[in-house]
Design an enzyme around this catalytic site. Sequence first.
Site, PDB file in Angstrom:
ATOM      1  N   LYS A 297       0.860  -1.330   0.075  1.00 31.74           N
ATOM      2  CA  LYS A 297      -0.069  -0.052  -0.015  1.00 31.74           C
ATOM      3  C   LYS A 297       0.812   1.207   0.029  1.00 31.74           C
ATOM      4  O   LYS A 297       1.931   1.317   0.499  1.00 31.74           O
ATOM      5  CB  LYS A 297      -1.128  -0.080   1.261  1.00 31.74           C
ATOM      6  CG  LYS A 297      -1.997  -1.035   0.823  1.00 31.74           C
ATOM      7  CD  LYS A 297      -3.341  -1.082   1.793  1.00 31.74           C
ATOM      8  CE  LYS A 297      -4.278  -2.187   1.378  1.00 31.74           C
ATOM      9  NZ  LYS A 297      -5.218  -2.634   2.361  1.00 31.74           N
ATOM     10  N   ARG A 332      -3.204 -10.280   4.861  1.00 30.89           N
ATOM     11  CA  ARG A 332      -3.520 -10.414   3.422  1.00 30.89           C
ATOM     12  C   ARG A 332      -2.436  -9.779   2.762  1.00 30.89           C
ATOM     13  O   ARG A 332      -1.972  -8.621   2.944  1.00 30.89           O
ATOM     14  CB  ARG A 332      -4.741  -9.313   3.224  1.00 30.89           C
ATOM     15  CG  ARG A 332      -5.149  -9.445   1.860  1.00 30.89           C
ATOM     16  CD  ARG A 332      -6.600  -8.578   1.691  1.00 30.89           C
ATOM     17  NE  ARG A 332      -7.123  -8.712   0.639  1.00 30.89           N
ATOM     18  CZ  ARG A 332      -6.758  -7.913  -0.478  1.00 30.89           C
ATOM     19  NH1 ARG A 332      -5.885  -7.016  -0.170  1.00 30.89           N
ATOM     20  NH2 ARG A 332      -7.284  -8.083  -1.702  1.00 30.89           N
TER      21      ARG A 332
HETATM   22  C1  9MG Z   1      -9.820  -6.164  -1.062  1.00 25.23           C
HETATM   23  N1  9MG Z   1      -8.672  -5.350  -0.098  1.00 25.23           N
HETATM   24  C2  9MG Z   1      -7.788  -4.507  -0.372  1.00 25.23           C
HETATM   25  N2  9MG Z   1      -7.138  -4.245   0.611  1.00 25.23           N
HETATM   26  C3  9MG Z   1      -7.510  -4.746   1.784  1.00 25.23           C
HETATM   27  C4  9MG Z   1      -7.335  -4.803   3.097  1.00 25.23           C
HETATM   28  O1  9MG Z   1      -6.516  -4.174   3.712  1.00 25.23           O
HETATM   29  N3  9MG Z   1      -8.293  -5.600   4.064  1.00 25.23           N
HETATM   30  C5  9MG Z   1      -9.212  -6.329   3.395  1.00 25.23           C
HETATM   31  N4  9MG Z   1      -9.871  -7.278   4.369  1.00 25.23           N
HETATM   32  N5  9MG Z   1      -9.481  -6.433   2.116  1.00 25.23           N
HETATM   33  C6  9MG Z   1      -8.873  -5.475   1.401  1.00 25.23           C
END
Ligand code: 9MG
Length: 355
Positions: A297, A332
């Site tokens: 990010k 994730r």
């Molecule tokens: C789809 N998506 C993109 N970034 C995310 C994040 O930080 N958490 C979750 N649950 N989904 C995300």
Amino acid sequence: MASAKLYLRPIGLLYGATAAEAVAEGLALPLAGGPIAFTAAELIEGVPGNTRMRLFTAHALVSSGEADLASLLARITAKRPPFAGMALDRPVLMGIVNVTPDSFSDGGLFDTKEAAIVHAAELATAGAGIIDVGGESTRPGSDAVDETEELDRVVPVIAGLAGLPAIISVDTRKASVARAAAKKGAKILNDVSALTHDPHSLREAAETGLAVVLMHAQGEPKTMQDNPRYEDVVLEVFDYLEARIGVGVQAGIERSRIAADPGLGFGKTLAHNLALLAHTSLFHGLGVPLLIGASRKRFIQGVSGGEGPSSREPGSQAAAIVAAAQGAQILRVHDVAGSRQALAVWRASVFGIEN
Ligand code: 9MG
């Protein structure tokens, strides 16, 4: 502050055998019933923007005798049941498969069904316990995708993942996509709108029996990074997630089916993202498993450079460790193999090589 709300941020974290011994001696309390323990906590009282903070030892917290504090402590310390059938005794990696032409990190790389299925299989082999399949980019500035288009992108891929040794999650804000994905074997609904985007999503989540990730976002993807504002980002995100968990439970989604996510990058400045990451342990007060998604990010670039998303991988892995070290149960990530290696080194150093 008579009606002040309480928040607890566990600090002074211990790991492995030291943690177990400190818990047995009454010097520490377990974090979410797992192998991490906390010896103290910041007790924050008040409302976002008007709070006071006091430090307490674990022992003082237990002996305070205050009912609100006791129930918050119970939520923080209780062992989490398996989520979507997965034990949460060590961090689970959720590998990202974006079947989109425009996702911020890997847009266009896996936008054919075949490429996405091959990529998902690679992530599972690399150690992903969950594969998160999405057909709508929610990166900052992105446009919403039409329902038919999203169904066409996601459903054939999920159908093609049957038999994969990983749980399948569908990343969608649409009830119809969640329903179609569940029919093809998905077990988790990852909704970045916390089931607010589609009026049918709450009912669909309750009826399909899917496990659900409720994520905080301020605003819509198209404009969410324009000028995000909070009085106190950590407490406001906590309150929002607590409220959404309550709404979900009311709608018939058992608490054991819910995980929560502060939503790094979704309507947050660099300072907001860093505050949320630093306060991950406070979110155990929600009483459900925590998912953290920092991977590639933009805030990582804000700290240390990293022009393109794929050059933010070292920072992503550092963020994953910061979250795991505070007991976040699901991470994730894009690079499953790299994250797994980074976590393995951290785990071996704090829990021992055999763990
Ligand atoms: C789809 N998506 C993109 N970034 C995310 C994040 O930080 N958490 C979750 N649950 N989904 C995300």
